[in-house]
Design a protein around this motif. Structure first.
Motif, PDB file in Angstrom:
ATOM      1  N   ASP A 154      52.180  57.448  40.188  1.00 22.22           N
ATOM      2  CA  ASP A 154      50.951  57.218  39.416  1.00 22.22           C
ATOM      3  C   ASP A 154      50.399  55.805  39.595  1.00 22.22           C
ATOM      4  O   ASP A 154      49.274  55.525  39.187  1.00 22.22           O
ATOM      5  N   HIS A 155      51.158  54.896  40.207  1.00 25.40           N
ATOM      6  CA  HIS A 155      50.647  53.551  40.458  1.00 25.40           C
ATOM      7  C   HIS A 155      49.556  53.553  41.531  1.00 25.40           C
ATOM      8  O   HIS A 155      48.788  52.587  41.640  1.00 25.40           O
ATOM      9  N   THR A 156      49.498  54.617  42.330  1.00 25.39           N
ATOM     10  CA  THR A 156      48.521  54.684  43.419  1.00 25.39           C
ATOM     11  C   THR A 156      47.327  55.577  43.087  1.00 25.39           C
ATOM     12  O   THR A 156      46.441  55.751  43.917  1.00 25.39           O
ATOM     13  N   LEU A 157      47.298  56.130  41.883  1.00 23.88           N
ATOM     14  CA  LEU A 157      46.258  57.116  41.559  1.00 23.88           C
ATOM     15  C   LEU A 157      44.913  56.475  41.250  1.00 23.88           C
ATOM     16  O   LEU A 157      43.869  57.105  41.424  1.00 23.88           O
ATOM     17  N   ILE A 158      44.912  55.242  40.753  1.00 21.99           N
ATOM     18  CA  ILE A 158      43.646  54.577  40.462  1.00 21.99           C
ATOM     19  C   ILE A 158      43.615  53.243  41.192  1.00 21.99           C
ATOM     20  O   ILE A 158      44.648  52.635  41.456  1.00 21.99           O
ATOM     21  N   SER A 159      42.422  52.795  41.512  1.00 28.45           N
ATOM     22  CA  SER A 159      42.260  51.559  42.268  1.00 28.45           C
ATOM     23  C   SER A 159      42.501  50.348  41.387  1.00 28.45           C
ATOM     24  O   SER A 159      42.523  50.433  40.152  1.00 28.45           O
ATOM     25  N   GLU A 160      42.654  49.201  42.049  1.00 29.20           N
ATOM     26  CA  GLU A 160      42.833  47.947  41.310  1.00 29.20           C
ATOM     27  C   GLU A 160      41.625  47.664  40.424  1.00 29.20           C
ATOM     28  O   GLU A 160      41.768  47.281  39.264  1.00 29.20           O
ATOM     29  N   ALA A 161      40.430  47.883  40.962  1.00 33.87           N
ATOM     30  CA  ALA A 161      39.213  47.618  40.188  1.00 33.87           C
ATOM     31  C   ALA A 161      39.123  48.541  38.977  1.00 33.87           C
ATOM     32  O   ALA A 161      38.721  48.117  37.883  1.00 33.87           O
ATOM     33  N   GLU A 162      39.490  49.807  39.155  1.00 31.53           N
ATOM     34  CA  GLU A 162      39.454  50.766  38.044  1.00 31.53           C
ATOM     35  C   GLU A 162      40.432  50.365  36.949  1.00 31.53           C
ATOM     36  O   GLU A 162      40.119  50.428  35.751  1.00 31.53           O
ATOM     37  N   PHE A 163      41.625  49.943  37.344  1.00 33.35           N
ATOM     38  CA  PHE A 163      42.615  49.526  36.362  1.00 33.35           C
ATOM     39  C   PHE A 163      42.166  48.259  35.643  1.00 33.35           C
ATOM     40  O   PHE A 163      42.315  48.133  34.422  1.00 33.35           O
ATOM     41  N   ASP A 164      41.609  47.307  36.391  1.00 35.19           N
ATOM     42  CA  ASP A 164      41.098  46.082  35.761  1.00 35.19           C
ATOM     43  C   ASP A 164      40.003  46.404  34.751  1.00 35.19           C
ATOM     44  O   ASP A 164      39.929  45.804  33.674  1.00 35.19           O
ATOM     45  N   LYS A 165      39.162  47.369  35.109  1.00 30.86           N
ATOM     46  CA  LYS A 165      38.083  47.761  34.191  1.00 30.86           C
ATOM     47  C   LYS A 165      38.665  48.281  32.881  1.00 30.86           C
ATOM     48  O   LYS A 165      38.187  47.941  31.793  1.00 30.86           O
ATOM     49  N   ASN A 166      39.716  49.086  32.977  1.00 30.59           N
ATOM     50  CA  ASN A 166      40.382  49.590  31.769  1.00 30.59           C
ATOM     51  C   ASN A 166      40.952  48.448  30.938  1.00 30.59           C
ATOM     52  O   ASN A 166      40.871  48.456  29.701  1.00 30.59           O
ATOM     53  N   ILE A 167      41.537  47.461  31.605  1.00 29.80           N
ATOM     54  CA  ILE A 167      42.120  46.311  30.893  1.00 29.80           C
ATOM     55  C   ILE A 167      41.051  45.582  30.099  1.00 29.80           C
ATOM     56  O   ILE A 167      41.217  45.305  28.899  1.00 29.80           O
ATOM     57  N   PHE A 168      39.934  45.271  30.738  1.00 27.68           N
ATOM     58  CA  PHE A 168      38.913  44.473  30.060  1.00 27.68           C
ATOM     59  C   PHE A 168      38.185  45.288  28.994  1.00 27.68           C
ATOM     60  O   PHE A 168      37.752  44.733  27.977  1.00 27.68           O
ATOM     61  N   GLU A 169      38.064  46.594  29.186  1.00 30.88           N
ATOM     62  CA  GLU A 169      37.510  47.440  28.130  1.00 30.88           C
ATOM     63  C   GLU A 169      38.388  47.371  26.890  1.00 30.88           C
ATOM     64  O   GLU A 169      37.899  47.288  25.756  1.00 30.88           O
ATOM     65  N   GLU A 170      39.705  47.429  27.095  1.00 33.65           N
ATOM     66  CA  GLU A 170      40.629  47.361  25.965  1.00 33.65           C
ATOM     67  C   GLU A 170      40.568  46.009  25.266  1.00 33.65           C
ATOM     68  O   GLU A 170      40.648  45.933  24.045  1.00 33.65           O
ATOM     69  N   THR A 171      40.435  44.928  26.033  1.00 35.12           N
ATOM     70  CA  THR A 171      40.378  43.608  25.400  1.00 35.12           C
ATOM     71  C   THR A 171      39.150  43.486  24.503  1.00 35.12           C
ATOM     72  O   THR A 171      39.224  42.958  23.394  1.00 35.12           O
ATOM     73  N   PHE A 172      38.007  43.995  24.979  1.00 32.18           N
ATOM     74  CA  PHE A 172      36.792  43.922  24.158  1.00 32.18           C
ATOM     75  C   PHE A 172      36.875  44.877  22.967  1.00 32.18           C
ATOM     76  O   PHE A 172      36.410  44.564  21.867  1.00 32.18           O
ATOM     77  N   LEU A 173      37.485  46.048  23.187  1.00 31.29           N
ATOM     78  CA  LEU A 173      37.593  47.038  22.119  1.00 31.29           C
ATOM     79  C   LEU A 173      38.508  46.549  20.995  1.00 31.29           C
ATOM     80  O   LEU A 173      38.284  46.848  19.822  1.00 31.29           O
ATOM     81  N   ASN A 174      39.548  45.780  21.359  1.00 32.21           N
ATOM     82  CA  ASN A 174      40.537  45.348  20.375  1.00 32.21           C
ATOM     83  C   ASN A 174      40.290  43.948  19.840  1.00 32.21           C
ATOM     84  O   ASN A 174      41.180  43.347  19.241  1.00 32.21           O
ATOM     85  N   ARG A 175      39.095  43.409  20.071  1.00 36.59           N
ATOM     86  CA  ARG A 175      38.778  42.107  19.481  1.00 36.59           C
ATOM     87  C   ARG A 175      38.872  42.187  17.961  1.00 36.59           C
ATOM     88  O   ARG A 175      38.461  43.174  17.351  1.00 36.59           O
ATOM     89  N   LEU A 176      39.362  41.112  17.364  1.00 35.87           N
ATOM     90  CA  LEU A 176      39.482  41.079  15.906  1.00 35.87           C
ATOM     91  C   LEU A 176      38.108  40.922  15.284  1.00 35.87           C
ATOM     92  O   LEU A 176      37.387  39.975  15.588  1.00 35.87           O
ATOM     93  N   LYS A 177      37.745  41.861  14.412  1.00 36.26           N
ATOM     94  CA  LYS A 177      36.442  41.815  13.742  1.00 36.26           C
ATOM     95  C   LYS A 177      36.668  41.869  12.236  1.00 36.26           C
ATOM     96  O   LYS A 177      36.143  42.706  11.525  1.00 36.26           O
ATOM     97  N   GLN A 178      37.517  40.992  11.738  1.00 36.25           N
ATOM     98  CA  GLN A 178      37.863  41.013  10.329  1.00 36.25           C
ATOM     99  C   GLN A 178      37.130  39.910   9.582  1.00 36.25           C
ATOM    100  O   GLN A 178      36.342  39.162  10.154  1.00 36.25           O
ATOM    101  N   LYS A 179      37.390  39.821   8.291  1.00 42.09           N
ATOM    102  CA  LYS A 179      36.798  38.777   7.470  1.00 42.09           C
ATOM    103  C   LYS A 179      37.305  37.422   7.951  1.00 42.09           C
ATOM    104  O   LYS A 179      38.514  37.213   8.084  1.00 42.09           O
ATOM    105  N   LEU A 180      36.380  36.491   8.238  1.00 46.81           N
ATOM    106  CA  LEU A 180      36.776  35.225   8.831  1.00 46.81           C
ATOM    107  C   LEU A 180      36.296  34.043   7.999  1.00 46.81           C
ATOM    108  O   LEU A 180      35.238  34.083   7.385  1.00 46.81           O
TER     109      LEU A 180
END
Length: 698
Positions: free
Chosen positions: A399-425
């Motif tokens: 499964d390490h060869t099923l998606i490209s490096e760019a596709e995997f990087d895209k997933n990483i950065f989507e997760e970082t933006f999705l999991n940004r802390l949006k709490q009371k500050l």
């Protein structure tokens, strides 16, 4: 002449009946590949979990003792990102603890913590009454109290009314069992208020004795040491249904899913897909008797009983069939034993009588069809057909060869933006968070995914602190203001080194806010140069070849700062741009805590506002660029979530430059879009002002 789909499936059905064992293994391998692409590869799943875990860790370490702790539970927390799945949150008061016997009270300071004692003496397995030992500081818990047998208990039904009503009314949520449900864009959320115990339930100790081969001893110890939760729902056949609480093992279940190998995890994912796409397809909510939790429980039992000696891609369908047969057996018997407390039959009040018989007939028919019934799943049908029409083609299950490096990087950065802390500050919380991250960042236990998530969180808190520092120290004391300004600029530049390309826009916003228009325009030109690169990645848009050639094999930190573009999050309690204050206030009144703005839209807005003070011709050019971008790229570059604010910003820029007719059109377009930010009141107010300034406008 093309054959009809029905005829093709009939032919495939007859083929599947006479398949050899080797052919079935090849189909299993093909389905494994399909599930990796649908559910996630082992790397993707590990990355999702790591990012969720580190976000939760940071958030819960910076809250105070009188605030609510939070846990992301359910399939999202387990690493799934299936379309249509909801996101489940559990939250509980940090200064309340549940104990199982009075001797455990010695471990707590009762002056700071409220203690609650379990009383399981008269409740079905898996349920309990909660006896309030010390007074609670929260009014909604006090109002949920009932007196029984000279004791003061917290009623689950009253607790749902008092705690959930406080949340559901302002946020337009609807009750859903022990939770309240709501939507945010296309995502559905479930919020479950609960209580926590640091101790493992005595009724579940038998589970630890069953763990001979799975999970491993260190996982068992970790699960037991983390205790359990209590959600506000009673047993429908219990004596005290309105007052009982269900023991929840959500944290333990999440750790068990983490302990699965990837083939086991994909088997669980396949069961979830079959449930959604075949078993429950076309049924009303009332007729959906089986749920994802039953699928997960079946996988737990099958793994622990060691029924399948080898969980591997070639045997994926074998594992699936064992789990499916176990579910069929449970439905036939009307017994689904809870994995931790087997005496808790999870079918008892739901699957019985006529409904049980109908469900058994339905599942039996599916089982009788064998592999062919999987053809009714849109997610995996093509992978079965592929093997039948290409029997000699090899199938790579790495499964390490099923998606490209760019596709995997895209997933990483989507997760970082999705999991940004949006709490009371506030500033103190931001400082605590930065100290927490400073202590974490050097830990050898952090994964590479968690490091990039911490980097993103750090940038967010530096930006937030910089703007709040400017607001709170804006006084007539020039020396103090100068120091605060120097500190704010330093933090924003530091955040730009940690964050993505468009995090530089926070510097430009700060310069505009502090009337340094030329400095802001200099930053804007720098961002334009970076955005013009063909390898830049934004959401789902990236030229994979250019991206790989430009930043391939670089660290993710380098990739994020040089090649990644993200939407801009404007926390509504902080005024970043004075022209957007009405929108922020309106969104905040409607319980939207941030505005999500497309970076190019914000860039053009800042350029227009700055050039208004230094070069009106260039301001008009920038306005033309913004108008072309908003009009031409709806649905392509501009996500539907940001379209309402994009039209709104275009209207604001047209209004401040005197083009009232165009501004009116833009505001009206904003009202037609999905109201993601709940800014309709601000839009209507601006429309009213435009019409007042020029009564000739329709």
């Amino acid at each position: 002449i093309y054959k009809s789909e029905t005829l093709i499936i009939q032919e495939i059905n007859s083929t599947l009946i006479i398949l050899s064992e080797t052919a079935i293994q090849r189909i299993s391998e093909s389905v494994f590949v399909g599930l990796c692409l649908k559910v996630g590869t082992s790397q993707q799943v590990a990355m999702r979990r790591d990012m969720v875990d580190i976000r939760e860790m940071v958030r819960n370490q910076v809250i105070t003792s009188d605030e609510l702790r939070e846990m992301l539970s359910g399939s999202y927390g387990e690493g799934f990102r299936l379309e249509g799945s909801d996101i489940d949150y559990m939250y509980w008061p940090n200064n309340h603890r549940v104990i199982w016997e009075l001797s455990q009270s010695q471990y707590y300071n009762t002056h700071r913590l409220t203690l609650i004692l379990c009383d399981c003496s008269d409740s079905p397995p898996g349920f309990t009454l909660l006896h309030l030992l010390t007074p609670s500081v929260y009014r909604y818990i006090q109002r949920a109290g009932v007196r029984m047998n000279n004791r003061y208990y917290i009623s689950s039904s009253k607790f749902r009314q008092t705690s959930l009503s406080a949340v559901q009314q302002p946020y337009n949520l609807t009750p859903h069992g022990p939770c309240v449900s709501g939507t945010f864009g296309t995502l559905e959320y479930d919020y479950a208020p609960c209580f926590v115990s640091d101790f493992w339930p005595p009724s579940a100790f038998s589970w630890t004795h069953r763990c001979h081969s799975w999970p491993q001893p260190h996982v068992v110890d970790d699960i037991v040491n983390n205790g359990c939760h209590f959600v506000a729902i009673g047993h429908k056949l219990g004596k005290h249904e309105d007052h009982e609480w269900r023991i929840s093992f959500s944290r333990a279940e999440q750790k068990l899913v983490y302990a699965m190998n990837h083939c086991q995890f994909l088997t669980y994912g396949l069961l979830k897909l079959i449930l959604t796409e075949i078993i429950n397809n076309g049924l009303s909510d009332d007729d959906k008797l089986l749920c994802s939790y039953h699928m997960k429980t079946a996988v737990f039992w099958v793994i622990q009983q060691n029924t399948i000696p080898h969980w591997c891609p070639q045997n994926l369908l074998g594992g699936f069939w064992v789990c499916f047969k176990l579910i069929l057996k449970w439905v036939y018997q009307g017994i689904c034993p809870n994995f931790f407390i087997p005496g808790n039959n999870m079918f008892l009040s739901k699957i019985y009588g006529v409904k049980q018989h109908q469900l058994f007939i339905r599942l039996s028919e599916l089982y009788g069809k064998g592999l062919s019934f999987l053809l009714h799943s849109p997610s995996i049908r093509s992978y079965i057909i592929y093997v039948l029409y290409n029997p000699r083609n090899s199938i790579c299950t790495d499964d390490h060869t099923l998606i490209s490096e760019a596709e995997f990087d895209k997933n990483i950065f989507e997760e970082t933006f999705l999991n940004r802390l949006k709490q009371k500050l506030d500033i103190q919380r931001c400082i605590r968070c930065l100290h927490t991250i400073e202590q974490m960042i050097g830990s050898p236990l952090l994964t590479q995914y968690q490091v990039i998530m911490l980097q993103n969180i750090t940038a967010t808190f530096l930006q937030t602190t910089a703007f709040m520092l400017h607001t709170e120290t804006y006084t007539h004391d020039n020396k103090l203001s100068y120091r605060a300004d120097k500190m704010s600029c330093y933090m924003l530049k530091l955040a730009a080194k940690f964050g993505c390309i468009t995090d530089m826009l926070y510097i430009a916003m700060y310069y505009y806010k502090t009337l340094r228009y030329m400095e802001a325009l200099y930053i804007i030109e720098m961002i334009k140069v970076k955005l013009a690169q063909l390898y830049v990645m934004y959401c789902y848009n990236v030229d994979t070849e250019m991206y790989t050639e430009a930043v391939g094999e670089q660290s993710w930190s380098t990739k994020m700062t040089q090649a990644v573009v993200g939407d801009i999050t404007l926390i509504n309690k902080i005024h970043f741009i004075s022209e957007l204050i009405p929108e922020q206030q309106c969104a905040l009144q409607n319980h939207r805590f941030f505005l999500l703005v497309h970076p190019v839209v914000l860039l053009y807005m800042l350029e227009i506002l700055c050039y208004r003070h230094v070069d009106t011709m260039r301001a008009q050019t920038a306005l033309d660029d913004l108008q072309s971008f908003v009009h031409c790229y709806q649905g392509q570059l501009i996500c539907y979530l940001t379209r309402d604010i994009s039209w709104q910003i275009l209207g604001i820029c047209q209004q401040v430059t005197g083009n009232l007719q165009a501004a009116l059109y833009s505001y009206q377009q904003s009202l037609r879009e999905v109201p993601y930010h709940n800014i309709q009141t601000a839009t209507e107010m601006r429309i009213q002002r435009v019409c007042q300034w020029n009564p000739l406008i329709n």
